[in-house]
Scaffold this motif. Structure first.
Motif, short mmCIF file in Angstrom:
data_model
loop_
_atom_site.label_atom_id
_atom_site.label_comp_id
_atom_site.label_asym_id
_atom_site.label_seq_id
_atom_site.Cartn_x
_atom_site.Cartn_y
_atom_site.Cartn_z
N UNK A 192 12.17 23.35 71.25
CA UNK A 192 11.56 22.62 70.14
C UNK A 192 12.08 23.01 68.78
N UNK A 193 12.64 24.24 68.67
CA UNK A 193 13.17 24.74 67.41
C UNK A 193 12.13 24.81 66.29
N UNK A 194 10.86 24.75 66.63
CA UNK A 194 9.81 24.81 65.60
C UNK A 194 9.90 26.14 64.85
N UNK A 244 11.80 22.16 53.46
CA UNK A 244 12.60 21.47 54.47
C UNK A 244 12.30 19.98 54.48
N UNK A 245 13.28 19.25 54.98
CA UNK A 245 13.13 17.81 55.17
C UNK A 245 12.66 17.60 56.60
N UNK A 246 11.41 17.14 56.75
CA UNK A 246 10.83 16.97 58.09
C UNK A 246 10.96 15.53 58.57
N UNK A 247 11.75 14.73 57.86
CA UNK A 247 11.96 13.36 58.32
C UNK A 247 10.78 12.44 58.05
N UNK A 248 9.90 12.85 57.15
CA UNK A 248 8.77 12.00 56.76
C UNK A 248 9.20 11.21 55.52
N UNK A 258 10.38 12.21 68.63
CA UNK A 258 11.11 10.93 68.51
C UNK A 258 11.75 10.77 67.14
N UNK A 259 12.01 11.86 66.46
CA UNK A 259 12.37 11.81 65.04
C UNK A 259 13.56 10.89 64.77
N UNK A 313 16.59 17.24 65.61
CA UNK A 313 17.14 16.17 66.43
C UNK A 313 16.03 15.73 67.38
N UNK A 314 16.20 14.59 67.99
CA UNK A 314 15.17 14.09 68.92
C UNK A 314 14.95 15.09 70.05
N UNK A 315 13.70 15.43 70.30
CA UNK A 315 13.40 16.38 71.37
C UNK A 315 13.14 15.68 72.70
#
Lengths: 101, 374
Positions: free
Chosen positions: B227-229, B244-248, B336-337, B351-353
Motif C-alpha cells: 500500500x505504501x501508506x 503531499x499530493x494525494x490525488x484529490x 483506484x487513484x 499508483x493504483x493499488x
C-alpha cells in the motif's frame, strides 16, 4: 563516499542516527590534504523523484571537516546523499546511499 | 440452534489459532510507530506552555464566544470536543463556507507544521490566525483587547500576563493565542489496540501480540508494504508532517483553486508570527531552522499536510476538502487513484493499488484499531 572522478580526494561521511522525519546532522571529512573552497550537501530519493524539503546548512569546522545541519529524510526508503565539493577550482561530486526503514 | 453452536465453535477455534502474522522485518518496522503516548515537552517559544493557569484559561476561551468579534462562534463551534475536536461537515462553515475540512486538534504538541497548508510553524501561531481571519472569528487586534478586557476572564488573563491596559493589542492577541496553545497541547488520543500490539512485539510477547485481530494485522502489512501508506504516514503519530499530493482535486470552483502548501508557505514567510520572529519567547530560537531553511517549489501547489491517523475513525469525513465520507472511501480512493490528477513533476509515490475487497476490509480494520481502546 564514492565519486566517479578519478583520483578524487577521499571524503568520509559520519552520522550518528537518522530518525525518520526528524532533523539530523552529518560530519564530512576530506581525508586528503587539499584546499577545500566549497562544500554543498543535498539528497534525493531517486525512486520517488523528490529531494529534501529543507536546505542543509554547512559549517566549516576546520581541518577539512564540515558539518551539515538541518538534514531531514521525510520518507523511508533509499536516499542518495550527494556532496559537491570544490578543491581549488576542481569540482568533484560524491554520492552515498542511505536506506532508511 | 445447531447453526449457532457451529458458528460459536468456529469463532472459538479462530481465537485459539490467533497468531502474529508479521515477519521479523515487519515486526521491526512496527516498533517505529511507538511508543505511545510520546513524552510531552514544553514549547520553548511559548512561555506559558504547560502552565496550569494558562491551560485553564485557554480551555475556557476555547469554549467561549468572546474570541469571535460578534460573539457568534467559539473555537468549539468547528472543533467540537464531542466530535474529536472536528465536526462531520465536509468543509467548515463559519461566517461562510470555508475552503477546507476542519482538522481534529489532538496530538498537536511539538509538530513542525500546522494546518493543511502548513501556514504556521507553531501551535500558538496556528491558534492566533483564526481569531483574526475575517471568515472565522473576525476580530481585529483592538477589538480582541476590548473583548478580553471586558470579559469575565480578565482576572485570570492579568494574573498570567499582567495589566492588560498597558499591553499593545498585538501583544494581547499573541498572549491569548498562547493560552489557547497551552490548552491544545494537552489534547491527545489515548492508547489503542495497536499500541498494545506494538508494545507486545517490542517485549517479544507473541501471545499478547496475537490478541490483535488478524484482519488488522493483514491491514497493517498492507499499510507498510504494497500500500505504501507508510511513506507519508510514519512514526508514532502516523504522519511525517510534510506535504503531499494525494490525488484529490484542488479546485474549489470552476475558477478557484486551493493552492495548499504553496499558499501556506507564502503566508508563513510573509507574517510575523513564526519561530524566527520576535513573538517567539525562545531566546535560542530552537525551532526557527525550519522556517529559515524550508525550500519552496512550484510542485508545492496543491499539496497538503499528511494528517495523523491516530483516532482517524472518529474524524470523518476525510482529505483536505472533506470529500471522502468514510475510511472505506479513502481506501478505495488510493486503490483506484487517478494518477492523471497528480502533479506532473511532483513526487512519484502513488499508483493504483487495485486492492481486493478483502484487502480493503483489512486496511479498514487496521485503521479502526488506531481509534479503539485496548
Amino acid at each position: 563516499m564514492s565519486s566517479e572522478t578519478q583520483n578524487a580526494p577521499k571524503v568520509h561521511v559520519a552520522v550518528d542516527e537518522i530518525r525518520l522525519a526528524q532533523p539530523f546532522s552529518i560530519l564530512l571529512t576530506v581525508c586528503d590534504d587539499v584546499a577545500v573552497s566549497e562544500v554543498r550537501v543535498d539528497a534525493i530519493m531517486p525512486a520517488h523523484q523528490h529531494g529534501l524539503n529543507y536546505a542543509p546548512k554547512i559549517t566549516a569546522l576546520g581541518d577539512r571537516v564540515f558539518r551539515a545541519d538541518n538534514m531531514l529524510f521525510h520518507m523511508p526508503g533509499l536516499w542518495e546523499l550527494r556532496v559537491d565539493t570544490n578543491f581549488g577550482g576542481r569540482s568533484i561530486s560524491y554520492t552515498s546511499d542511505v536506506v532508511l526503514k | 440452534m445447531k447453526v449457532l453452536v457451529t458458528a460459536a465453535f468456529v469463532v472459538l477455534a479462530g481465537a485459539v489459532h490467533a497468531e502474529v502474522l508479521l515477519s521479523d522485518d515487519e515486526i521491526q518496522q512496527t516498533l517505529s510507530f511507538g511508543p505511545w503516548p510520546i513524552s510531552f515537552q514544553s514549547d520553548p517559544s511559548n512561555r506559558v506552555s504547560n502552565d496550569t493557569r494558562a491551560i485553564a484559561l485557554g480551555a475556557a476561551l476555547f469554549n467561549d464566544p468572546v474570541l469571535s468579534v460578534d460573539g457568534a462562534f467559539t473555537c468549539a463551534s468547528c472543533h467540537d470536543p464531542e466530535q474529536a475536536f472536528t465536526t462531520s461537515d465536509a468543509r467548515a462553515f463559519g461566517r461562510v463556507q470555508l475552503d477546507r475540512n476542519t482538522p481534529s486538534l489532538r496530538n498537536l504538541a511539538g509538530l513542525r507544521w500546522y494546518g493543511w497548508g502548513g501556514k504556521s510553524d507553531s501551535l500558538w501561531a496556528a491558534s492566533l490566525h483564526p481569531i483574526i481571519e475575517e471568515h472565522e472569528m473576525a476580530h481585529s487586534k483592538e477589538s480582541l483587547k476590548t473583548a478580553v478586557s471586558e470579559s469575565s476572564y480578565i482576572d485570570e488573563f492579568e494574573a498570567i500576563f499582567g495589566d492588560i491596559q498597558i499591553q499593545d493589542p498585538e501583544l494581547v492577541l499573541v498572549n491569548t493565542a498562547k493560552t489557547l496553545s497551552a490548552y491544545l497541547e494537552t489534547l491527545a488520543t489515548g492508547r489503542t489496540q495497536f499500541d498494545d500490539f506494538r508494545d507486545a512485539l517490542e517485549n517479544q510477547d507473541l501471545a499478547a501480540a496475537a490478541n490483535y485481530p488478524e484482519a488488522a494485522q493483514r491491514g497493517f502489512q498492507l499499510f507498510i508494504g504494497r500500500g505504501n501508506c507508510v511513506l507519508c504516514h510514519n512514526g508514532p503519530r502516523f504522519s511525517n508532517n510534510e506535504f503531499h499530493d494525494a490525488g484529490v482535486p484542488y479546485f474549489l470552483s470552476e475558477t478557484e483553486v486551493d493552492d495548499g502548501r504553496f499558499g501556506g508557505l507564502n503566508f508563513l514567510l510573509s507574517n510575523a508570527y513564526t519561530l524566527d520572529g520576535n513573538w517567539s519567547d525562545d531566546p535560542e530560537k530552537q525551532g526557527a531552522w525550519v522556517v529559515r531553511s524550508v525550500r519552496r517549489s512550484h510542485s508545492d501547489f496543491g499539496t497538503f499536510r499528511t494528517p495523523s491517523l491516530r483516532g482517524v475513525a472518529e474524524t470523518a469525513p476525510y482529505m483536505h476538502d472533506g470529500s471522502l465520507i468514510d475510511l472505506d472511501a479513502v481506501i478505495r480512493h488510493y486503490s483506484e487513484i487517478d494518477t492523471e490528477r497528480l502533479h506532473a513533476d511532483g513526487e512519484a509515490i502513488l499508483s493504483e493499488l487495485n486492492l481486493s475487497e478483502q484487502e480493503i476490509a483489512d486496511l479498514a480494520a487496521f485503521l479502526e484499531s488506531l481509534s479503539k481502546a485496548p
